[in-house]
Design an enzyme around this catalytic site. Sequence first.
Site, PDB file in Angstrom:
ATOM      1  N   LYS A  20      95.644  38.941  37.813  1.00  0.00           N
ATOM      2  CA  LYS A  20      95.285  39.277  39.199  1.00  0.00           C
ATOM      3  C   LYS A  20      94.493  38.110  39.801  1.00  0.00           C
ATOM      4  O   LYS A  20      93.457  37.714  39.282  1.00  0.00           O
ATOM      5  CB  LYS A  20      94.445  40.566  39.232  1.00  0.00           C
ATOM      6  CG  LYS A  20      93.873  40.896  40.632  1.00  0.00           C
ATOM      7  CD  LYS A  20      93.081  42.217  40.625  1.00  0.00           C
ATOM      8  CE  LYS A  20      92.352  42.446  41.954  1.00  0.00           C
ATOM      9  NZ  LYS A  20      91.541  43.684  41.964  1.00  0.00           N
ATOM     10  N   ASP A  26      87.827  39.653  47.445  1.00  0.00           N
ATOM     11  CA  ASP A  26      88.220  41.017  47.799  1.00  0.00           C
ATOM     12  C   ASP A  26      87.169  41.658  48.705  1.00  0.00           C
ATOM     13  O   ASP A  26      86.161  42.163  48.235  1.00  0.00           O
ATOM     14  CB  ASP A  26      88.406  41.843  46.510  1.00  0.00           C
ATOM     15  CG  ASP A  26      88.858  43.272  46.797  1.00  0.00           C
ATOM     16  OD1 ASP A  26      89.246  43.550  47.954  1.00  0.00           O
ATOM     17  OD2 ASP A  26      88.839  44.089  45.858  1.00  0.00           O
ATOM     18  N   LYS A  62      84.578  46.956  51.952  1.00  0.00           N
ATOM     19  CA  LYS A  62      83.560  47.287  50.952  1.00  0.00           C
ATOM     20  C   LYS A  62      82.175  47.247  51.590  1.00  0.00           C
ATOM     21  O   LYS A  62      81.959  46.526  52.564  1.00  0.00           O
ATOM     22  CB  LYS A  62      83.601  46.251  49.817  1.00  0.00           C
ATOM     23  CG  LYS A  62      84.800  46.355  48.902  1.00  0.00           C
ATOM     24  CD  LYS A  62      84.710  45.340  47.782  1.00  0.00           C
ATOM     25  CE  LYS A  62      85.909  45.425  46.855  1.00  0.00           C
ATOM     26  NZ  LYS A  62      85.941  46.682  46.069  1.00  0.00           N
ATOM     27  N   ASP A 106      87.133  38.378  41.645  1.00  0.00           N
ATOM     28  CA  ASP A 106      88.305  39.242  41.575  1.00  0.00           C
ATOM     29  C   ASP A 106      89.578  38.479  41.172  1.00  0.00           C
ATOM     30  O   ASP A 106      90.659  39.050  41.137  1.00  0.00           O
ATOM     31  CB  ASP A 106      88.489  39.985  42.906  1.00  0.00           C
ATOM     32  CG  ASP A 106      89.087  41.367  42.733  1.00  0.00           C
ATOM     33  OD1 ASP A 106      89.058  41.888  41.601  1.00  0.00           O
ATOM     34  OD2 ASP A 106      89.602  41.916  43.728  1.00  0.00           O
ATOM     35  N   ASP A 140      91.697  48.658  49.831  1.00  0.00           N
ATOM     36  CA  ASP A 140      90.855  48.098  48.768  1.00  0.00           C
ATOM     37  C   ASP A 140      91.512  48.249  47.393  1.00  0.00           C
ATOM     38  O   ASP A 140      91.049  47.658  46.415  1.00  0.00           O
ATOM     39  CB  ASP A 140      89.479  48.774  48.791  1.00  0.00           C
ATOM     40  CG  ASP A 140      88.430  47.986  48.022  1.00  0.00           C
ATOM     41  OD1 ASP A 140      88.708  46.826  47.646  1.00  0.00           O
ATOM     42  OD2 ASP A 140      87.331  48.526  47.817  1.00  0.00           O
ATOM     43  N   GLU A 149      94.024  46.815  46.273  1.00  0.00           N
ATOM     44  CA  GLU A 149      94.973  45.728  46.525  1.00  0.00           C
ATOM     45  C   GLU A 149      95.486  45.081  45.248  1.00  0.00           C
ATOM     46  O   GLU A 149      96.577  44.513  45.234  1.00  0.00           O
ATOM     47  CB  GLU A 149      94.320  44.659  47.415  1.00  0.00           C
ATOM     48  CG  GLU A 149      93.462  43.612  46.689  1.00  0.00           C
ATOM     49  CD  GLU A 149      92.252  44.177  45.950  1.00  0.00           C
ATOM     50  OE1 GLU A 149      91.824  45.287  46.292  1.00  0.00           O
ATOM     51  OE2 GLU A 149      91.756  43.510  45.029  1.00  0.00           O
ATOM     52  N   ARG A 199      96.596  46.323  42.442  1.00  0.00           N
ATOM     53  CA  ARG A 199      97.853  46.907  41.952  1.00  0.00           C
ATOM     54  C   ARG A 199      99.024  46.510  42.844  1.00  0.00           C
ATOM     55  O   ARG A 199     100.161  46.456  42.386  1.00  0.00           O
ATOM     56  CB  ARG A 199      97.699  48.430  41.839  1.00  0.00           C
ATOM     57  CG  ARG A 199      97.375  49.126  43.133  1.00  0.00           C
ATOM     58  CD  ARG A 199      96.798  50.520  42.940  1.00  0.00           C
ATOM     59  NE  ARG A 199      95.374  50.502  42.597  1.00  0.00           N
ATOM     60  CZ  ARG A 199      94.643  51.596  42.388  1.00  0.00           C
ATOM     61  NH1 ARG A 199      95.203  52.793  42.465  1.00  0.00           N
ATOM     62  NH2 ARG A 199      93.365  51.502  42.082  1.00  0.00           N
TER      63      ARG A 199
HETATM   64  N1  BES Z   1      88.371  44.443  42.665  1.00  0.00           N
HETATM   65  C1  BES Z   1      88.131  45.818  42.800  1.00  0.00           C
HETATM   66  C2  BES Z   1      87.662  46.471  41.520  1.00  0.00           C
HETATM   67  C3  BES Z   1      86.226  46.178  41.119  1.00  0.00           C
HETATM   68  C4  BES Z   1      85.175  46.766  41.789  1.00  0.00           C
HETATM   69  C5  BES Z   1      85.971  45.398  40.031  1.00  0.00           C
HETATM   70  C6  BES Z   1      83.881  46.526  41.381  1.00  0.00           C
HETATM   71  C7  BES Z   1      84.680  45.172  39.608  1.00  0.00           C
HETATM   72  C8  BES Z   1      83.633  45.733  40.289  1.00  0.00           C
HETATM   73  C9  BES Z   1      89.416  46.528  43.225  1.00  0.00           C
HETATM   74  O1  BES Z   1      90.258  45.819  44.041  1.00  0.00           O
HETATM   75  C10 BES Z   1      89.000  47.740  43.985  1.00  0.00           C
HETATM   76  O2  BES Z   1      88.427  47.588  45.029  1.00  0.00           O
HETATM   77  N2  BES Z   1      89.287  48.916  43.445  1.00  0.00           N
HETATM   78  C11 BES Z   1      88.913  50.128  44.055  1.00  0.00           C
HETATM   79  C12 BES Z   1      90.048  51.089  43.929  1.00  0.00           C
HETATM   80  C13 BES Z   1      89.882  52.330  44.752  1.00  0.00           C
HETATM   81  C14 BES Z   1      89.983  52.003  46.212  1.00  0.00           C
HETATM   82  C15 BES Z   1      90.941  53.311  44.348  1.00  0.00           C
HETATM   83  C16 BES Z   1      87.682  50.647  43.330  1.00  0.00           C
HETATM   84  O3  BES Z   1      87.593  50.512  42.124  1.00  0.00           O
HETATM   85  O4  BES Z   1      86.800  51.176  44.001  1.00  0.00           O
HETATM   86 ZN    ZN Z   2      90.165  43.799  43.891  1.00  0.00          ZN
HETATM   87 MN    MN Z   3      89.763  46.001  46.102  1.00  0.00          MN
END
Ligand code: BES
Ligand code: ZN
Ligand code: MN
Length: 501
Positions: A255, A260, A267, A278, A337, A339, A341
């Site tokens: 990834k 992000d 966020k 990220d 968010d 993104e 996947r």
């Molecule tokens: N890059 C983030 C995941 C992340 C968050 C990694 C905090 C490390 C620390 C990912 O893109 C994301 O934002 N995931 C969301 C998914 C949700 C919207 C279903 C998450 O984990 O909140």
């Molecule tokens: Zn992310």
């Molecule tokens: Mn994200």
Amino acid sequence: MNFEIQKRTLLSVTRDEFDGLIILWPAAALPESAAMDPISRLLCGACKNGDFELKPNSTLALYSHPDIKARHVVVVCSADNSPGAVRAAIQAAWLCLKSFKIKHLGIHVAGDCASPSIQTALVSLADASYIYATTLSQPKLRSLKQVQVSLASVQADAVDCVVYAQALVSGIEVAKEWANRPANHATPTQLAQAAQSIATGRSFKCDVLGPKEVAKLGMGAFMAVAQGASEPLRFIVMRYNGTDAAQAPVVLVGKGITFDTGGISIKPAPEMDEMKYDMSGAASVLGVFKALGEIRPSINVVGLIPATENMPDGQAVKPGDVVTSMSGQTIEILNTDAEGRLVLCDALTYAERFKPKAVIDIATLTGACVIALGAVRSGLFSSDDPLADEIYQAGETAGDTCWRMPLDDDYAEGLKSKFADVANVAGRAAGSVTAAKFLQRFAKSFAWAHLDIAGTAWRSGAAKGATGRPVGLLLQYLVSAANTTPQQTTKTKTKAKRKVA
Ligand code: BES
Ligand code: ZN
Ligand code: MN
């Protein structure tokens, strides 16, 4: 940094002009007062006087001792000399030495020590002494240049372990460097340039696709994430060929979200800077390729990196938008968010063309994985039990561990959508699993595993910084797979050169 290993006695090591010398002393080896070398005698005295105890990680520091040529000496108790104990002992010893300018370091292991522990000593020393420098105007540079390990009896495979450690460290440090860089110094274009320079340095292939090529491939999910960013996306394809072209490759997919923000589903501000990390999955793929170029194992590996920023903008994808992925499946983007996947699913579809033996994606995918497993183990998801076992075992061997998570189909219920074949998010429950269930839809035609490294790729707080994980796990997996696959022809075998320290 350069690593070396030698068969030496403790006495002879005390006559070497090191800037620093670490003595790993196992708890069971009692120092003798009548020993030939000054360190044993000193230690014996300190123990008798109650000033030192051979307890794991306890240290005794000496400076400019008349009978020892090394300027700084740290004796550290390394318990049973197991890899885990050696790692902790090296960390403790380096705390005593890190404020001095040490260029040439000796590590002497008193007592028996198996080769994996020597490898661990070097990798953990490199980890502890790493300093990020790129975006500081007057950086504190790492002084350490040369590390010389010595033991009274060197096992046959110890030299290989040292060569391996050297390659692994250079890979880990590539991963740390790119992950640590701020997002304005690690754009998709710059990541692609890094990939290209790693590839040209070791003569393997690297192709970089831009927005036009990606559009032509029909990567609608990847493009949807990129459409809010002004930095152009890149799709990086690296190919390391260590054996017959006929052998199916392992494909690594990293990834590569270089920042992000969450997009329109933006966020919150606190700690948002950490979303420069990220692209740690991508950085780990770069690191693995760096190391592959140095050890040249007999295996074919493809690295795929979908790289883009995730930004909010007038052009950005909106919650509720439906896009068509390269696989043909339509996706309702309920949360911009989620993104990771979206960029990964198109890369997984692209991976099909390599008829891979296995595909492993590596991603800082979910905050939920941090809640589930913390910063200790990465999340491992796999539809293939043998592959999962090999990856799990590689993690144990490398000390870069993971833990298998479930993939029951019932977890996919929440991904159902009225307006597309699948939604990109489910509810809050089991968020790391539902993310993996989403990816699994795009990984049906090969053995697939997914590593969620959201908790393990970097440290927060005072010690903020990339860890270089899971380069150790991945390299171990690839080298083990190279050794267990049916042998290649002799022609390619002689081509596989090893670089010795
Ligand atoms: N890059 C983030 C995941 C992340 C968050 C990694 C905090 C490390 C620390 C990912 O893109 C994301 O934002 N995931 C969301 C998914 C949700 C919207 C279903 C998450 O984990 O909140
Ligand atoms: Zn992310
Ligand atoms: Mn994200």
